[in-house]
Design an enzyme around this catalytic site. Structure first.
Site: not given
Length: 359
Positions: A72-73, A140, A168, A185, A187, A223, A305
């Site tokens: 996401a960043t 978050n 989120q 994201s 994960h 890739t 983070c």
């Protein structure tokens, strides 16, 4: 270990792991092939990527394209920098990925305030020159749900684009249908780390950040990993199917936890929220000692983070909390694989450890 840190990352769904295994194989199969190669094995890998893209797209509005990124960043940076917009307004409680990138673009960045419940007003004024607005759907740290569709409508009335960090909320809530750019994201929705996506509304033009071979529709060279894409796609498909069930589970666990920790004060709205997130404070609590005393209970003092920075949470400060109150706060997160008996055990132990501190 009792895991209560679902905002930092979610466990990998078994279905996502299974989808990845076929693309993590050795030389005896074609699973290692480069999805950008024209031969049969490469075309097979490319097909897996496109199936995953369709699965991820189910979580997002119609009328746009999904660009795979490293997370996401990167998606947020691609949206903000690639849009070419230079006069930005973002909520005061955005993730650092938005705040830091936006500040680098626009040193005069406008911060949209939140009220004591952590909510941006749908009527908050934007500076006249604003050409891009960014507000996250679910925070978050405190779990509040923002009025993103109303804010997007107002941004459009002013001729601005609207970016939504839906990290989120993806797979948990319906996406903002009128956003122009959405970052997600894998994960955070039971998929693998190392992959995310930027959704770009049809007709919105952005420029690439990473140049090279022109992969990902010319917007993100490099890739692609078929394994990561397949895991992301499987996790997204599962989240799409289980959205109602997962939400009901999170809500039941939230209410049970809130009842057991009734003397703690809630940070953020009690109603406009995702129930997989519970942020609480207890006056006088030494959070560092609490975490040390409960090393087999995984919870957080804020965003993963920003962990270890020693700074009070900018989110809690934006709610009007003092630095001392902000530092007495913890974040508990639960979801699909959380068990009620573990939650109850953790709550009892949190209360006992707090009592040992005399608070």
């Amino acid at each position: 270990m009792i895991y209560l840190d679902y905002q930092a990352t979610t466990p990998l769904a078994p279905e996502a792991r299974e989808a990845m295994l076929a693309w993590l194989s050795g030389p005896d199969t074609d699973g290692f092939a480069n999805p950008h190669s024209p031969h049969r094995a490469g075309r097979g890998a490319a097909a897996a990527v496109e199936i995953a893209r369709e699965q991820v797209a189910q979580l997002l509005p119609a009328g746009g394209r999904v660009i795979f990124t490293s997370g996401a960043t990167e998606a947020i940076n691609l949206a903000l920098l690639g849009s070419g917009r230079r006069h930005l307004a973002v909520s005061a409680i955005e993730h650092a990925a938005v705040l830091d990138c936006a500040q680098a673009i626009d040193p005069a960045l406008a911060l949209l305030p939140v009220d004591s419940e952590g909510l941006v007003s749908a009527d908050v004024p934007f500076p006249a020159q604003t050409d891009l607005v960014a507000v996250m759907q679910v925070n978050n740290e405190i779990g509040t749900i923002q009025p993103v569709e109303a804010l997007a409508e107002r941004a459009h009335e002013q001729g601005a684009l609207f970016l939504c960090d839906a990290v989120q909320s993806a797979g948990k809530l319906a996406p903002p249908q009128n956003a122009d750019l959405i970052a997600i994201s894998a994960h955070k929705l039971y998929g693998p780390k190392g992959i995310g996506a930027l959704w770009v509304r049809d007709g919105v033009e952005i420029a690439p950040l990473i140049r090279g071979g022109g992969q990902e529709q010319g917007l993100r060279s490099g890739t692609l990993s078929p394994a990561l894409c397949a895991g992301f796609g499987a996790a997204a498909a599962l989240a799409h199917r289980r959205r109602t069930e997962d939400a009901a589970r999170a809500e039941a666990l939230w209410h049970r936890t809130r009842a057991m920790l009734g003397r703690w004060t809630l940070n953020g709205s009690a109603t406009a929220r995702w129930h997989g997130n519970l942020n609480l404070r207890l006056p006088g609590l030494d959070v560092a000692r609490l975490m040390s005393d409960l090393r087999d209970v995984a919870f957080s003092a804020g965003s993963a983070c920003a962990s270890g920075s020693g700074r009070p949470s900018h989110v809690l400060r934006a709610l009007g909390l003092s630095d001392s109150d902000a530092k007495t706060s913890i974040r508990l997160g639960f979801g699909r694989y959380s068990h009620l008996r573990d939650i109850e055990d953790a709550c009892a132990r949190l209360e006992a450890a707090a009592a040992d501190q005399g608070v």
